[in-house]
Design a protein around this motif. Structure first.
Motif, short mmCIF file in Angstrom:
data_model
loop_
_atom_site.label_atom_id
_atom_site.label_comp_id
_atom_site.label_asym_id
_atom_site.label_seq_id
_atom_site.Cartn_x
_atom_site.Cartn_y
_atom_site.Cartn_z
N VAL A 39 0.78 -1.19 0.02
CA VAL A 39 0.11 -0.12 0.03
C VAL A 39 0.84 1.33 0.05
CG1 VAL A 39 -1.88 1.04 1.11
CG2 VAL A 39 -1.72 -1.21 1.36
N SER A 40 0.41 2.31 -0.95
CA SER A 40 1.39 3.29 -0.94
C SER A 40 0.53 4.58 -1.24
CB SER A 40 2.36 3.41 -2.09
OG SER A 40 3.18 4.36 -2.25
N ASN A 41 0.78 5.73 -0.40
CA ASN A 41 0.03 7.02 -0.62
C ASN A 41 1.21 7.91 -1.07
OD1 ASN A 41 -1.09 9.24 -0.50
ND2 ASN A 41 -1.44 9.22 1.86
N LYS A 42 0.99 8.22 -2.45
CA LYS A 42 2.01 9.11 -3.04
C LYS A 42 1.67 10.74 -3.09
CE LYS A 42 3.02 5.66 -6.52
NZ LYS A 42 3.17 5.40 -7.92
N GLY A 43 0.51 10.92 -2.32
CA GLY A 43 0.02 12.12 -2.22
C GLY A 43 0.31 12.86 -0.93
N ASP A 44 -0.03 13.99 -0.69
CA ASP A 44 0.13 15.04 0.31
C ASP A 44 -1.08 14.79 1.51
OD1 ASP A 44 2.62 16.01 -0.62
OD2 ASP A 44 1.67 17.42 -1.77
N ASN A 45 -1.91 14.26 1.21
CA ASN A 45 -3.19 13.97 2.01
C ASN A 45 -3.18 12.82 2.74
OD1 ASN A 45 -4.37 16.61 1.28
ND2 ASN A 45 -5.16 15.50 -0.48
N SER A 46 -3.57 12.78 4.09
CA SER A 46 -3.62 11.51 4.90
C SER A 46 -5.01 11.32 4.56
CB SER A 46 -3.41 11.75 6.19
OG SER A 46 -2.02 12.10 6.44
N TYR A 47 -5.34 9.59 4.85
CA TYR A 47 -6.31 9.19 4.84
C TYR A 47 -6.92 8.53 6.47
CZ TYR A 47 -5.49 9.07 -0.11
OH TYR A 47 -5.12 9.35 -1.74
N GLU A 48 -8.10 8.96 6.62
CA GLU A 48 -8.29 8.46 8.08
C GLU A 48 -8.69 7.13 8.15
OE1 GLU A 48 -11.39 9.84 11.74
OE2 GLU A 48 -11.61 10.78 9.84
N ARG A 49 -9.27 6.43 7.16
CA ARG A 49 -9.66 5.15 6.94
C ARG A 49 -9.60 4.61 5.67
NH1 ARG A 49 -14.42 1.80 10.01
NH2 ARG A 49 -14.41 -0.19 8.61
N VAL A 50 -8.76 3.46 5.20
CA VAL A 50 -8.76 2.75 4.27
C VAL A 50 -9.09 1.25 4.16
CG1 VAL A 50 -7.40 2.10 2.06
CG2 VAL A 50 -7.08 4.61 2.93
N ASP A 51 -10.13 0.98 3.75
CA ASP A 51 -10.31 -0.48 3.80
C ASP A 51 -9.59 -1.43 2.65
OD1 ASP A 51 -13.06 -1.51 5.77
OD2 ASP A 51 -12.62 0.76 5.08
N LEU A 52 -9.05 -2.26 3.19
CA LEU A 52 -8.28 -3.16 2.17
C LEU A 52 -8.56 -4.43 2.00
CD1 LEU A 52 -4.89 -2.34 3.88
CD2 LEU A 52 -5.81 -1.08 1.73
#
Length: 228
Positions: free
Chosen positions: A35-48
């Protein structure tokens, strides 16, 4: 909810280390959900979610019941089953966590094939889902599937490289709330929103059925072209 999930190209999911060949009855084979977040925003909840399925190469009968898929709890080290029931609302569901800006992590997975499984073809897919500020479903960027071959028990697989992404899959359908299992890839309790504040987005049967149908169709067409 929107009719089709929007795709977030800053949030990606994918698989690595899945062998391209698995001999039936040869035990567990480890790989990873990345899992990778390349952006500047955080995600409070991601379901995988991760889903895998297999079918007989001659008849295309479903042989998924011969497969066992598990993920490793990063905090306890315990292995937990991931449902492969395509008709279940929680089929393929792993759990949820927060994902911070510029953050990447991996979750350990393992797959086994029962000794009784026939020679088969299999695939695996991964996905991340979250709800935006309007409650609409947003999917991670991973329009690929990972194909692998199941060899009959006692076969000699020879060289077994890692399977590579095989191309696009069908557009994901709208999802429904399903699954509410917290996971923590970072070693401490993830700061996630409660179900009363954020919709619980799960990996539902519609995703696995539509994605699976698209994969099987693509493989049939490719093999037909090769035989022509």
């Amino acid at each position: 909810m929107t009719e089709e999930p929007t795709v977030d190209d800053k949030l990606t999911t994918g698989l690595s280390g899945l062998p391209s060949k698995i001999v039936a009855g040869s035990g567990y084979h480890g790989f990873k959900l990345n899992v990778s977040n390349k952006g500047d925003n955080s995600y409070e909840r991601v379901d995988l979610g991760v889903f895998t399925s297999a079918w007989d190469e001659d008849t295309f009968d479903d042989v998924t019941p011969h497969l066992t898929l598990e993920y490793k709890d990063p905090e306890t080290g315990a292995w937990h089953d991931i449902s492969l029931d395509g008709e279940s609302a929680t089929g393929g569901y792993l759990g949820y966590t927060d994902v911070k800006a510029k953050e990447s992590f991996a979750i350990d997975l393992r797959l086994s094939v029962a000794k009784a499984a026939p020679a088969s073809s299999g695939y695996a897919i991964s996905i991340g889902l979250y709800a935006d500020e309007n409650g609409n479903c947003v999917a991670s960027q991973d329009e690929t599937f990972y194909e692998f071959e199941i060899l009959a028990a006692g076969s000699k697989p020879g060289d077994v490289p890692e399977t590579k992404p095989q191309g696009g899959r069908e557009t994901l359908p709208d999802t429904k709330p399903a699954g509410n299992t917290p996971i923590n890839p970072k070693g401490t309790l993830a700061a996630t929103g409660s179900s009363s504040m954020l919709p619980t987005i799960g990996i539902v049967s519609g995703i696995t059925i539509v994605a699976g149908a698209g994969v099987v169709f693509a493989l049939k067409r490719r093999r037909g072209d090769a035989a022509a």
